[in-house]
Write a protein that holds these residues in place. Structure first.
Motif, short mmCIF file in Angstrom:
data_model
loop_
_atom_site.label_atom_id
_atom_site.label_comp_id
_atom_site.label_asym_id
_atom_site.label_seq_id
_atom_site.Cartn_x
_atom_site.Cartn_y
_atom_site.Cartn_z
N ASP A 198 7.86 20.74 13.03
CA ASP A 198 8.27 20.96 14.41
C ASP A 198 9.17 19.81 14.84
O ASP A 198 8.77 18.65 14.83
N GLU A 199 10.41 20.13 15.22
CA GLU A 199 11.36 19.10 15.61
C GLU A 199 10.93 18.36 16.87
O GLU A 199 11.36 17.23 17.11
N ASP A 200 10.10 18.97 17.70
CA ASP A 200 9.67 18.36 18.96
C ASP A 200 8.41 17.50 18.81
O ASP A 200 7.91 16.97 19.78
N THR A 201 7.90 17.39 17.57
CA THR A 201 6.68 16.63 17.35
C THR A 201 6.97 15.13 17.35
O THR A 201 7.89 14.66 16.67
N ASP A 202 6.21 14.37 18.13
CA ASP A 202 6.31 12.91 18.11
C ASP A 202 5.41 12.37 17.01
O ASP A 202 4.26 12.79 16.85
N VAL A 203 5.95 11.43 16.24
CA VAL A 203 5.20 10.80 15.15
C VAL A 203 5.22 9.30 15.36
O VAL A 203 6.28 8.70 15.54
N ILE A 204 4.05 8.70 15.36
CA ILE A 204 3.92 7.25 15.48
C ILE A 204 3.39 6.71 14.16
O ILE A 204 2.37 7.18 13.65
N VAL A 205 4.10 5.75 13.59
CA VAL A 205 3.71 5.15 12.32
C VAL A 205 3.23 3.73 12.57
O VAL A 205 3.93 2.93 13.20
N SER A 206 2.06 3.41 12.07
CA SER A 206 1.48 2.08 12.24
C SER A 206 1.07 1.55 10.87
O SER A 206 0.49 2.28 10.06
N LEU A 207 1.37 0.29 10.62
CA LEU A 207 1.02 -0.36 9.35
C LEU A 207 0.16 -1.58 9.64
O LEU A 207 0.53 -2.44 10.43
N GLU A 208 -0.99 -1.65 9.00
CA GLU A 208 -1.91 -2.77 9.20
C GLU A 208 -2.30 -3.35 7.85
O GLU A 208 -2.64 -2.61 6.92
N GLN A 209 -2.23 -4.66 7.71
CA GLN A 209 -2.60 -5.29 6.45
C GLN A 209 -4.00 -5.88 6.52
O GLN A 209 -4.44 -6.35 7.56
N HIS A 210 -4.68 -5.80 5.39
CA HIS A 210 -6.01 -6.37 5.26
C HIS A 210 -5.95 -7.37 4.12
O HIS A 210 -5.58 -7.03 3.00
N LEU A 211 -6.31 -8.60 4.40
CA LEU A 211 -6.15 -9.66 3.42
C LEU A 211 -7.29 -10.64 3.52
O LEU A 211 -7.67 -11.06 4.61
N GLU A 212 -7.85 -10.99 2.39
CA GLU A 212 -8.83 -12.06 2.34
C GLU A 212 -8.08 -13.35 2.09
O GLU A 212 -7.65 -13.64 0.98
N ALA A 232 4.54 -12.13 5.95
CA ALA A 232 5.37 -11.28 6.81
C ALA A 232 5.49 -9.90 6.17
O ALA A 232 5.71 -9.80 4.95
N PHE A 233 5.36 -8.84 6.98
CA PHE A 233 5.44 -7.50 6.42
C PHE A 233 6.01 -6.55 7.45
O PHE A 233 6.12 -6.86 8.64
N GLY A 234 6.38 -5.37 6.99
CA GLY A 234 6.94 -4.32 7.84
C GLY A 234 7.18 -3.09 7.00
O GLY A 234 6.73 -2.99 5.86
N PHE A 235 7.95 -2.14 7.56
CA PHE A 235 8.23 -0.93 6.78
C PHE A 235 9.58 -0.34 7.20
O PHE A 235 10.09 -0.61 8.29
N TYR A 236 10.13 0.46 6.33
CA TYR A 236 11.38 1.17 6.57
C TYR A 236 11.10 2.66 6.66
O TYR A 236 10.19 3.17 5.99
N ILE A 237 11.89 3.36 7.45
CA ILE A 237 11.83 4.82 7.52
C ILE A 237 13.20 5.36 7.12
O ILE A 237 14.21 5.05 7.75
N VAL A 238 13.24 6.14 6.05
CA VAL A 238 14.48 6.67 5.51
C VAL A 238 14.45 8.19 5.58
O VAL A 238 13.45 8.83 5.20
#
Length: 239
Positions: A198-212, A232-238
């Motif tokens: 659906d072109e009208d659908t909103d999508v939220i992308v969240s990235l969380e890191q877990h590190l000891e 430092a971290f992040g993500f790309y959307i292609v």
């Protein structure tokens, strides 16, 4: 002097709703990505409104909903609490907070009750929370009309759940720790496909890191990861 008249003060129009910070819904404040799991409530008001949040010990599953918010318990552990008020015209759960929709927040502190007066009218989202995540307690959220002229209409209910969550876990390890696009090894990073029909659908992308990593002392959970030692971290959307 003379006394011209005595008027009977109108009782404040009030509503209350009860909730819990428990398990995933103990998301903490906006400093933590888990804030999106906190309980949220939709407030509709036509005039100035007093908002009151009161915490109590976590209730058991068979406990009744009603209880005295003024009852004192000397053994009760209090957390730092507060709440946010977001502009929201549709009453739905909010997944993003920005300077455009963040209207106000109450003072946060180790306190039994947090209070804030809202002067605006309209539809808003109230998000009560503890300052730190994973702190479990019950609470009562109360709203009172402050309009001296008449009894305006106010309503308070849980925000509508319209979001569907998909969760994936992965890791950067060995060859898959490829780094950002500055490095040729970026191709080795984990990649995921998002499909929306659906072109009208909103999508939220969240990235969380877990590190000891290196630990810092914490009075609540024993120890926490030092945020200064996190990579430092992040993500790309292609497309």
């Amino acid at each position: 002097g003379s006394l011209d008249s005595i008027d009977i003060l109108r009782n404040a129009q009030g509503l209350k709703i009860r909730g819990d910070w428990q398990g995933p819904t103990a998301g903490g404040c906006l400093n933590h990505p888990s804030w999106v799991k906190n309980p949220q409530f939709s407030l509709k008001t036509e005039g100035p409104t007093l908002i009151k949040l009161t915490q109590s010990k976590l209730r058991s599953g068979d406990e009744e909903d009603g209880y005295d918010t003024d009852e004192e318990d000397e053994n009760e552990k209090l957390f730092a609490i507060g709440f946010y008020i977001l502009n929201n015209t549709n009453g739905e759960r909010q997944m993003e907070v920005s300077k455009e929709n963040l209207l106000a927040k109450s003072p946060f502190g180790v306190q039994k009750t947090a209070v804030l007066s809202l002067q605006e009218s309209g539809t808003f989202t109230i998000m009560p929370c503890t300052f730190k995540p994973n702190q479990e307690a019950s609470f009562v959220l109360e709203v009172f009309s402050q309009d001296p002229k008449q009894s305006p209409s106010i309503s308070l209910e849980s925000s509508a759940e319209v979001w569907k969550e998909s969760l994936l876990q992965g890791e950067w390890k060995g060859l898959t720790a490829g780094g950002c696009l500055n490095y040729a090894t970026w191709r080795n990073n984990p990649q995921y496909q998002i499909v929306s029909t659906d072109e009208d659908t909103d999508v939220i992308v969240s990235l969380e890191q877990h590190l000891e990593g290196p630990q810092l002392p914490s009075s609540d959970s024993g120890s926490i990861v030092d945020p200064k030692k996190l990579p430092a971290f992040g993500f790309y959307i292609v497309e």
